[in-house]
Design an enzyme around this catalytic site. Sequence first.
Site, PDB file in Angstrom:
ATOM      1  CD  GLU A   1     -15.234 -14.047 -81.011  1.00 13.63           C
ATOM      2  OE1 GLU A   1     -15.930 -14.701 -81.824  1.00 13.63           O
ATOM      3  OE2 GLU A   1     -14.267 -13.338 -81.333  1.00 13.63           O
TER       4      GLU A   1
ATOM      5  CG  HIS B   1     -11.315 -12.103 -79.241  1.00 12.28           C
ATOM      6  ND1 HIS B   1     -12.005 -13.143 -79.856  1.00 12.28           N
ATOM      7  CD2 HIS B   1     -10.118 -12.622 -78.858  1.00 12.28           C
ATOM      8  CE1 HIS B   1     -11.246 -14.225 -79.855  1.00 12.28           C
ATOM      9  NE2 HIS B   1     -10.097 -13.938 -79.253  1.00 12.28           N
TER      10      HIS B   1
ATOM     11  CB  CYS C   1      -9.465 -16.933 -77.670  1.00 12.14           C
ATOM     12  SG  CYS C   1      -8.214 -15.691 -77.278  1.00 12.14           S
TER      13      CYS C   1
END
Length: 215
Positions: A90, A176, A152
């Site tokens: 991410e 993730h 998250c």
Amino acid sequence: MGAARDLGPRILVTGFGPFPGAPVNPTEALVADLADAPPRFDIPCALRMAVLDVDYATIATQLSAIGNDFSPDIAIHFGLAAECRGFRLERVARNSHAGARPDRAGGLPASERICAGPPTLSSSLPLDAIAKALGEHDLPVEWSDDAGGYLCNTVFTLSRAGACNGLDPAMSGFVHVPMAGEGTQFRLTPAALRQGACVIVQTCLRHWASGRHAS
């Protein structure tokens, strides 16, 4: 605390417990595995593993408790995205609860904004180096500029913004992972999840040792 500092940088690795639609969270098992059998790295460090409860009302308090006790230099947060095909790196945390889904207790965030700070924050993990290292171990990698509208992204934002007491790591970010298990391309074995997590930690350690985190 001083002894931990003598061991090198403090590294926090987090996962999540179950949440609606995911009664089994592979990141919880990953963190438990790393805690039960701590990996060894070629650079000294102090490791702390923690499983976070999927709860909007307490998530900042949970992170503050860890921060006050451990004060990590590096924070690597893992979470489940069932549609992943590998380790999803991410790049951007979004300081917004827009599109939030109910947490494990059915709760929703009290406000749309997650914390004080800019609308977006970039990961400070060495993502290019991580991607290269994972590839060298034949582990699948994908990229994302949207960590979603769930806990998250909330944890990613709080960690990068330094919004929790004691939790203001020089390097932090979010990864993730898919469900764990044998079979489809959307799954990684528990051994592959552990290997990938260790590669990520090792890469961050080497980046830290190079002094590039301070630039």
